[in-house]
Write a protein that holds these residues in place. Structure first.
Motif, PDB file in Angstrom:
ATOM      1  N   GLN A  57      -6.566  29.870  34.150  1.00 12.86           N
ATOM      2  CA  GLN A  57      -6.474  28.952  33.011  1.00 12.86           C
ATOM      3  C   GLN A  57      -5.258  28.037  33.157  1.00 12.86           C
ATOM      4  N   THR A  58      -4.114  28.638  33.533  1.00 13.10           N
ATOM      5  CA  THR A  58      -2.876  27.860  33.672  1.00 13.10           C
ATOM      6  C   THR A  58      -3.007  26.798  34.755  1.00 13.10           C
ATOM      7  N   TYR A  59      -3.551  27.187  35.909  1.00 14.58           N
ATOM      8  CA  TYR A  59      -3.701  26.248  37.021  1.00 14.58           C
ATOM      9  C   TYR A  59      -4.671  25.118  36.656  1.00 14.58           C
ATOM     10  N   VAL A  72      -3.736  21.044  36.552  1.00 17.24           N
ATOM     11  CA  VAL A  72      -4.443  20.071  37.394  1.00 17.24           C
ATOM     12  C   VAL A  72      -5.234  19.088  36.538  1.00 17.24           C
ATOM     13  N   ASP A  73      -5.838  19.603  35.466  1.00 16.27           N
ATOM     14  CA  ASP A  73      -6.604  18.745  34.557  1.00 16.27           C
ATOM     15  C   ASP A  73      -5.714  17.673  33.937  1.00 16.27           C
ATOM     16  N   GLU A  74      -4.513  18.072  33.530  1.00 13.95           N
ATOM     17  CA  GLU A  74      -3.578  17.124  32.922  1.00 13.95           C
ATOM     18  C   GLU A  74      -3.005  16.167  33.965  1.00 13.95           C
ATOM     19  N   ALA A 117      -7.033  29.767  47.268  1.00 16.29           N
ATOM     20  CA  ALA A 117      -6.342  28.955  48.276  1.00 16.29           C
ATOM     21  C   ALA A 117      -5.230  28.132  47.637  1.00 16.29           C
ATOM     22  N   LEU A 118      -5.487  27.609  46.437  1.00 18.04           N
ATOM     23  CA  LEU A 118      -4.462  26.860  45.716  1.00 18.04           C
ATOM     24  C   LEU A 118      -3.291  27.775  45.355  1.00 18.04           C
ATOM     25  N   GLU A 119      -3.605  28.964  44.884  1.00 20.89           N
ATOM     26  CA  GLU A 119      -2.570  29.924  44.515  1.00 20.89           C
ATOM     27  C   GLU A 119      -1.745  30.320  45.734  1.00 20.89           C
ATOM     28  N   ALA A 120      -2.405  30.380  46.891  1.00 25.47           N
ATOM     29  CA  ALA A 120      -1.708  30.719  48.139  1.00 25.47           C
ATOM     30  C   ALA A 120      -1.013  29.511  48.761  1.00 25.47           C
ATOM     31  N   ILE A 168     -14.212  31.290  35.889  1.00 21.99           N
ATOM     32  CA  ILE A 168     -12.951  31.635  36.548  1.00 21.99           C
ATOM     33  C   ILE A 168     -11.787  31.584  35.558  1.00 21.99           C
ATOM     34  N   LYS A 169     -11.923  30.770  34.509  1.00 20.28           N
ATOM     35  CA  LYS A 169     -10.900  30.784  33.453  1.00 20.28           C
ATOM     36  C   LYS A 169     -10.801  32.165  32.819  1.00 20.28           C
ATOM     37  N   VAL A 170     -11.968  32.729  32.535  1.00 23.26           N
ATOM     38  CA  VAL A 170     -12.017  34.023  31.849  1.00 23.26           C
ATOM     39  C   VAL A 170     -11.786  35.174  32.814  1.00 23.26           C
ATOM     40  N   GLY A 171     -12.308  35.050  34.036  1.00 22.24           N
ATOM     41  CA  GLY A 171     -12.344  36.197  34.940  1.00 22.24           C
ATOM     42  C   GLY A 171     -11.187  36.351  35.896  1.00 22.24           C
ATOM     43  N   ILE A 172     -10.379  35.293  36.109  1.00 21.04           N
ATOM     44  CA  ILE A 172      -9.300  35.363  37.095  1.00 21.04           C
ATOM     45  C   ILE A 172      -7.963  35.094  36.411  1.00 21.04           C
ATOM     46  N   ASP A 173      -7.042  36.026  36.571  1.00 18.01           N
ATOM     47  CA  ASP A 173      -5.713  35.875  35.989  1.00 18.01           C
ATOM     48  C   ASP A 173      -5.055  34.583  36.488  1.00 18.01           C
TER      49      ASP A 173
END
Length: 410
Positions: A370-372, A376-378, A336-339, A362-367
Motif C-alpha cells: 500500500q505504501t509503495y 508511486v501513484d503520487e 523487485a521494486l522493494e529489492a 497486492i495492497k491487501v495481501g502484501i505488507d
C-alpha cells in the motif's frame, strides 16, 4: 497450511499448547518461524528425535564441599541449567517472549518423555522443577501415527488430553500466500521461482504426492521439495549455459513422476513472467540510451510513439496471460521494486497496465505494498488509487446498490 497466525494467537492467549500433526515437509517449522518473527518473539526449535542429552538436560557439574565434624570432603553432582532454559529465563527478564517449538514429539526417546510432559503440561523442567515463565509459548509438532510411513510412537493419553490437536495439511494456495510468493531479502528475489508456481497452478495434483514405498529413492512431493526445486532452478539459470543437465539435476530432488513433466514445461513454457517483461523494458532503455522511462519521456527529442508501441505490446502479452499469472507478474514487480532491482517508473508502468482487482489484491495481501503504491501513484500522478476506488464502487454497485450510493456520497 490450514492453521493461521490468528489461530496461534488464540492458543497463545489461552495458554494452551497446540500439537501440529502433519506430514513431514509441509511447512510446520516455517510457519512457526514466521509467526515468531511477526510477533518479535525469540524462536527456539527443539528437534527431540535427535536431541542431545547434554543439550536438553544440561551438563553434569561437580562441587566439592566440606562438612561434618572431621571436615570431610564430599563431591556433589548436579545438572547445570541448559542453554535453552537460560535463554527463556533471560528473555523473560528482558520483557521478551519466547516461542519453544518442540518438533517430532512422537519420535522422542522414552527416557525423555516424562521431562517433556512436565515441560509441556506444567511449564516445569529438571529435577529442581525450574518454573518457566508465562512469557513462554510452547508449540509441539509430530507426524501421523496411523499411516506407517514414520517411525513414531503414540503419545501418552495424559499428554494428548492437555493439548489442542491440530491436524495440519498443506494447500497450494496457503503455501503460496504464506511462503512461495514472499520476498527473499537475502537473494533479492521471489522465494519460489515464478515458473514453478505457474507449473503448480496448471498441475495442482503434483503439489503433494506420496513417496513410493517400493522405491525409497522416489521421495514424493511436498512444499519442502518444491522449495528445493526452485532454489536449484534459480542457481541453474544463473550458472548454466546448457539445457542438457536440467533433467538429471532436478531428478535428484523431485519425484520420478513429476521430473519429466516439469522439465518439459520449463523448457517449452511460453508463460509470461515479470523477468521477461523487465527484459523488454530494459532493452528499450538501452536502445534509446536512457537511464529510466521518466528521462525518456521528458526528452523532447524522443519519439514517444515507440514507447506507446512497447506498452501496447506488453499490455497485449499481459491480457493473454491467465489471471493468476497476471497476479504473479504484478507481485514480482513489487518484490523487485522493494529489492531495488527495478526503478519505480517500471513499477508505475506495471500499475498502469494491471487490473484494479490485482492492484487491490497486492495492497491487501502484501505488507508495505500500500505504501509503495501510494508513493508511486503520487509521484507519477497515475490516478491508480482513484481508479481502484471507482472499480470497487462499481463492483459493490452490482451486489449492493444502496451501499454503493452511500460510498459515492462520501
Amino acid at each position: 497450511m490450514n492453521i493461521s497466525f490468528s489461530h496461534l494467537d488464540i492458543y497463545k492467549e489461552s495458554q494452551i499448547v497446540p500439537y501440529l500433526e502433519g506430514e513431514s515437509g509441509i511447512g510446520k517449522t516455517s510457519i512457526i518461524e514466521q509467526y515468531a518473527a511477526s510477533k518479535e518473539m525469540d524462536c527456539i526449535i527443539m528437534g527431540v528425535a535427535s536431541l542431545d542429552h547434554i543439550e536438553f538436560y544440561g551438563r553434569t557439574v561437580s562441587t566439592d564441599i566440606v562438612a561434618g565434624f572431621n571436615d570431610q570432603k564430599f563431591t556433589v553432582f548436579k545438572k547445570s541449567i541448559p542453554n535453552w532454559v537460560s535463554t527463556i529465563l533471560h528473555n523473560d527478564k528482558n520483557n521478551k517472549e519466547t516461542l519453544l517449538f518442540i518438533d517430532e514429539l512422537n519420535r522422542a526417546e522414552p527416557q525423555n518423555l516424562q521431562s517433556l510432559m512436565n515441560l509441556i503440561l506444567k511449564r516445569e523442567f529438571g529435577s529442581d522443577s525450574i518454573k518457566l515463565p508465562e512469557s513462554l509459548f510452547i508449540v509441539c509438532a509430530g507426524n501421523p501415527v496411523d499411516d506407517g510411513n514414520y517411525l513414531v510412537e503414540s503419545l501418552d493419553k495424559a499428554m494428548l488430553s492437555r493439548m489442542a490437536i491440530v491436524k495440519v495439511k498443506a494447500t497450494l494456495e496457503a503455501w503460496k500466500k504464506s511462503y512461495a510468493l514472499l520476498y527473499d531479502k537475502k537473494n533479492n528475489r521471489q522465494r519460489v521461482h515464478p515458473l514453478i508456481i505457474s507449473y503448480l497452478d496448471n498441475n495442482r495434483s503434483d503439489f503433494l504426492l506420496q513417496s513410493n514405498e517400493d522405491d525409497m529413492s522416489d521421495p514424493g512431493m511436498d512444499p519442502r521439495r518444491w522449495d528445493m526445486i526452485s532454489r536449484l532452478l534459480y542457481s541453474y539459470e544463473k550458472n548454466s549455459t546448457s539445457d542438457n543437465n536440467l533433467l538429471s539435476l532436478l531428478s535428484t530432488v523431485s519425484s520420478k513422476d513429476v521430473t519429466p513433466k516439469l522439465v518439459n514445461y520449463l523448457k517449452s513454457s511460453k508463460v509470461l513472467v515479470f523477468s521477461k517483461i523487465q527484459e523488454q523494458l530494459t532493452e528499450f532503455l538501452h536502445l534509446h540510451k536512457e537511464k529510466d522511462f521518466n528521462a525518456y519521456l521528458v526528452n523532447e527529442k524522443n519519439d514517444t510513439s515507440h514507447y506507446d508501441e512497447l506498452i501496447e505490446s506488453i499490455q497485449s502479452q499481459l491480457n493473454r496471460a491467465q489471471p493468476v499469472t497476471q497476479m504473479n507478474i504484478l507481485s514480482s514487480c513489487f518484490f523487485a521494486l522493494e529489492a531495488k532491482s527495478v526503478s519505480d517508473d517500471i513499477f508505475a508502468i506495471m500499475l498502469n497496465i494491471s487490473s484494479e482487482e490485482h492492484i487491490m489484491s497486492i495492497k491487501v495481501g502484501i505488507d508495505e505494498a500500500q505504501t509503495y503504491i501510494d508513493k508511486v501513484d503520487e509521484k507519477y500522478n497515475l490516478g491508480v488509487n482513484e481508479r481502484v476506488s471507482n472499480g470497487l464502487v462499481k463492483h459493490i454497485y452490482k451486489t449492493n446498490p444502496y451501499v454503493a450510493e452511500l460510498l459515492r456520497g462520501q
